[in-house]
Design an enzyme around this catalytic site. Structure first.
Site, PDB file in Angstrom:
ATOM      1  N   LYS A 228      -3.429   8.749   6.674  1.00 29.61           N
ATOM      2  CA  LYS A 228      -3.439   8.390   8.026  1.00 29.61           C
ATOM      3  C   LYS A 228      -3.996   9.456   9.162  1.00 29.61           C
ATOM      4  O   LYS A 228      -4.095  10.719   8.847  1.00 29.61           O
ATOM      5  CB  LYS A 228      -2.341   7.998   8.510  1.00 29.61           C
ATOM      6  N   ARG A 263       4.044   5.219  -0.530  1.00 28.78           N
ATOM      7  CA  ARG A 263       3.017   4.231  -0.440  1.00 28.78           C
ATOM      8  C   ARG A 263       1.817   5.042  -0.476  1.00 28.78           C
ATOM      9  O   ARG A 263       1.388   5.685   0.725  1.00 28.78           O
ATOM     10  CB  ARG A 263       3.044   3.231   0.541  1.00 28.78           C
TER      11      ARG A 263
END
Ligand code: HH2
Length: 287
Positions: A228, A263
Site C-alpha cells: 500500500k 493479507r
C-alpha cells in the site's frame, strides 16, 4: 502478545487460528487493481497465481473481481461474477487452501460460496448490500468485516479522526454486533482495521501500533498492508511491486502486536519471516 488457539468452523472444514499467523494470498482478477491490475485478468494466470501462492504456504486465497483502490470505478455484479467464479471453482478443485471472495455484493458472494468459497471478505462490513448479512448467517461462511471511512471513490480525499484507534475499534465492535444480530455466529467473524481505506500515513501507523487494542474485541484480526502507498512513502518505493520488504516489516510487527491473518501479495517471504517471529512470540514472557 501470545495469541490463543481457536477453531473457526467453516462450511467444509475449519480454520485453526492461534500462535501460527495465517497467510491470505491476494488474487485480483481485475484490470485496475493498484498493484497488479491486469496481471491476473486472464483466468489461467489467476489460477496459476493462486496455485503458486498456495504451494508457497498461503492458508487462504482471497479472490476479488472489483478493485477498491482509491478512485476505483464500481463494476456490476455480473462482471464481478464472470471474473471470479471460474477462478474460485478451479482453485477449490486444485489448491490446498481455503477460498475467500472479496466482494460487497450478496449476489457475487452467494455464487462464490456455491462455487466453493468458504469466507466472505466484505470491505463494506455489511453496509453495502442488505442481503449480505442474511447470506453470511445462513451459509455458515467465515465473515471478514473491515473498517473504511467514506467509499473507495472519495476515501483518500480528507480522512479525519479524533482518535483513529478508538474510532475504528468502536466501529468494528458495532459491525460485529450487527452481524451477530443478523445471525452470524461470533466465532466466524474476523475484524480488519482497513489499512489505506480512508486513512493517512499516520492513521495507518497508529492502527498497526494499536492492533493489541483491537484484539481486545475478542475476534481474530486481519491486517492488509501489502504494497500500500504508505509503505511506498516510508521506503521511497514508487512501484507497488517493489514494496515487499517494507510490507514484510509491517506484517511481521502486526502479527506480533495481534494480527492473526495477514493479507498479502506474495506467500513465501511471509511464510519464512513469520516462522521466525511466531516462534519468538510463542515463548513465555519473562517474569
Ligand atoms: N485491501 C484491499 C482489498 N481488499 N480486504 C480486506 N479485508 N483488507 C484489506 O486491507 C484489503 C481488502 C486492497 O488491496 P488489493 O486487493 O491488492 O487492491 P485492489 O483493491 O486495488 O484490487
Amino acid at each position: 502478545m501470545l495469541r490463543r488457539l481457536r477453531r473457526m468452523p467453516l462450511p467444509r472444514g475449519e480454520l485453526l487460528l492461534g500462535p501460527r499467523t495465517l497467510i491470505m494470498g491476494v488474487i485480483n482478477v481485475t484490470p485496475d487493481s493498484f498493484s497488479d491490475g491486469g496481471l491476473f485478468l486472464e483466468q489461467e494466470r489467476a489460477v496459476a497465481q493462486g496455485l503458486a501462492l498456495a504451494a508457497e504456504g498461503a492458508d487462504l486465497l482471497d479472490v476479488g473481481g472489483e478493485s477498491t483502490r482509491p478512485g476505483a470505478e464500481p463494476v456490476s455484479a455480473q462482471v464481478e461474477q464472470e471474473r471470479v467464479l471460474p477462478v474460485i471453482e478451479a482453485l477449490c478443485a486444485r489448491a490446498q487452501a481455503v477460498l475467500s471472495v472479496d466482494t460487497s455484493k450478496a449476489a457475487v458472494a452467494r455464487a462464490a460460496l456455491a462455487a466453493g468459497a468458504q469466507v466472505i471478505n466484505d470491505v463494506s462490513a455489511l453496509r453495502g448490500d442488505p442481503d449480505m448479512a442474511p447470506l453470511a448467517a445462513a451459509s455458515g461462511a467465515g465473515l471478514i468485516l473491515m473498517h473504511m471511512q467514506g467509499d473507495p471513490r472519495s476515501m483518500q480525499a480528507d480522512p479525519h479522526y479524533e482518535d483513529v484507534v478508538a474510532e475504528v475499534k468502536t466501529f468494528l465492535a458495532e459491525r460485529a454486533q450487527a452481524a451477530q444480530a443478523a445471525g452470524v455466529a461470533r466465532e466466524r467473524i474476523i475484524l480488519d482495521p482497513g489499512i489505506g481505506f480512508g486513512k493517512t500515513l499516520e492513521h495507518n501507523l497508529a492502527l498497526i501500533r494499536g492492533l493489541n487494542e483491537l484484539a481486545e474485541l475478542g475476534c481474530p484480526l486481519l491486517l492488509g498492508a501489502s504494497r500500500k502507498s504508505f509503505i511506498g512513502r516510508l521506503t521511497g518505493r514508487q512501484a507497488p511491486g517493489e514494496r515487499l520488504w517494507g510490507s514484510l516489516g509491517a506484517h511481521v510487527l502486526g502479527a506480533a502486536l495481534g494480527a492473526d491473518i495477514v493479507r498479502v501479495h506474495e506467500a513465501a517471504p511471509y511464510r519464512e519471516a513469520l516462522a521466525v517471529s511466531d516462534a519468538v512470540m510463542a515463548l513465555e514472557a519473562r517474569p
